[in-house]
Write a protein that holds these residues in place. Structure first.
Motif, PDB file in Angstrom:
ATOM      1  N   GLN A 103       0.825  -1.205   0.000  1.00 25.68           N
ATOM      2  CA  GLN A 103       0.000   0.000   0.000  1.00 25.68           C
ATOM      3  C   GLN A 103       0.857   1.252   0.000  1.00 25.68           C
ATOM      4  O   GLN A 103       0.454   2.291  -0.541  1.00 25.68           O
ATOM      5  N   ASP A 104       2.030   1.167   0.603  1.00 28.78           N
ATOM      6  CA  ASP A 104       2.950   2.307   0.640  1.00 28.78           C
ATOM      7  C   ASP A 104       3.985   2.252  -0.476  1.00 28.78           C
ATOM      8  O   ASP A 104       4.573   3.273  -0.832  1.00 28.78           O
ATOM      9  N   ASN A 105       4.211   1.062  -1.010  1.00 29.05           N
ATOM     10  CA  ASN A 105       5.227   0.894  -2.045  1.00 29.05           C
ATOM     11  C   ASN A 105       4.747  -0.139  -3.064  1.00 29.05           C
ATOM     12  O   ASN A 105       4.777  -1.341  -2.804  1.00 29.05           O
ATOM     13  N   LEU A 106       4.289   0.349  -4.223  1.00 23.96           N
ATOM     14  CA  LEU A 106       3.754  -0.553  -5.233  1.00 23.96           C
ATOM     15  C   LEU A 106       4.808  -1.508  -5.777  1.00 23.96           C
ATOM     16  O   LEU A 106       4.480  -2.543  -6.359  1.00 23.96           O
ATOM     17  N   PHE A 107       6.085  -1.165  -5.569  1.00 26.19           N
ATOM     18  CA  PHE A 107       7.173  -1.995  -6.091  1.00 26.19           C
ATOM     19  C   PHE A 107       7.793  -2.878  -5.005  1.00 26.19           C
ATOM     20  O   PHE A 107       8.896  -3.381  -5.166  1.00 26.19           O
ATOM     21  N   GLU A 108       7.049  -3.062  -3.914  1.00 26.86           N
ATOM     22  CA  GLU A 108       7.507  -3.956  -2.856  1.00 26.86           C
ATOM     23  C   GLU A 108       7.732  -5.353  -3.440  1.00 26.86           C
ATOM     24  O   GLU A 108       6.849  -5.921  -4.082  1.00 26.86           O
TER      25      GLU A 108
END
Length: 218
Positions: free
Chosen positions: A101-106
């Motif tokens: 949710q905070d980092n789409l590239f997690e």
């Protein structure tokens, strides 16, 4: 038997549609394979299966733990191990989606050996004594494939040797067969079958997708 063939067809169908069959394996296995042994159908086992079907994986493992020396019963041990595995996987995926949710590239998470150590510690005695149970070999391979891919390859190979229709194990073999020697090991230690032919086709398709010429396996 007929039930095993149906299960394998379901696995293959899901694989061809690029969906994962992993979550249903314990349910299929325990119903089609282990439940031919009436002595396994204790109240704890039945309750554990209900929890598992409801995706209450921790509750399923705790129900099995109420049985003294459950490790000596392969159906209890398998359902406990797989419940533990699914509980770890579920927890890791929940954490992943929160981070996403905070980092789409997690990066997509990989289950670590440390997180699965409780399962492998219960399976090691069986493995050292020469385990011939396809489904225990399968879950053992799942738990060690990140740290020891070649040992996992041997475990998955032994699983399909014992149960050639076990497409879930063949599918895992696809992820750890990366060299010519890996492939030769699989071919040497398995029997000629339709599912092995399908494994070969799937392996060639995977290599084409990632741009690796099949000739590297010649």
């Amino acid at each position: 038997d007929e039930k095993c063939l149906v299960s394998s067809t379901q696995w293959l169908s899901e694989f061809m549609q690029h969906t994962s069959p992993t979550q249903r394996i314990a349910e299929i296995v325990s119903q089609n394979y282990y439940e031919q042994y009436p002595q396994n159908l204790t109240s704890e086992y039945k309750v554990a299966k209900i929890h598992f079907k409801n995706h209450e994986f921790e509750a399923a493992s705790k129900s099995i733990e109420q049985v003294e020396a459950f490790e000596s019963n392969r159906s209890f041990l398998f359902l406990w191990c797989y419940s533990k595995y699914m509980a770890v996987q579920e927890r890791v995926l929940i954490e992943f989606h929160k981070k996403q949710q905070d980092n789409l590239f997690e990066p997509y998470p990989i289950l670590s050996t440390a997180e699965l150590s409780a399962i492998t510690s219960h399976l090691e005695p069986c493995m050292k004594s020469g385990c011939s149970d396809a489904f225990l070999l399968y879950i053992y391979g799942l738990c060690i494939k990140q740290e020891a891919p070649y040992r996992a390859l041997r475990a998955f190979t032994s699983a399909v040797k014992e149960f050639p229709l076990f497409w879930g194990a063949w599918e895992e073999l696809l992820s750890v067969t990366v060299t010519r020697s890996d492939l030769l090991f699989v071919l040497k230690h398995t029997d000629d079958s339709v599912t092995r032919d399908l494994f070969w086709i799937a392996l060639m398709n995977r290599m084409n997708e990632i741009g690796v010429p099949p000739s590297v396996l010649d």
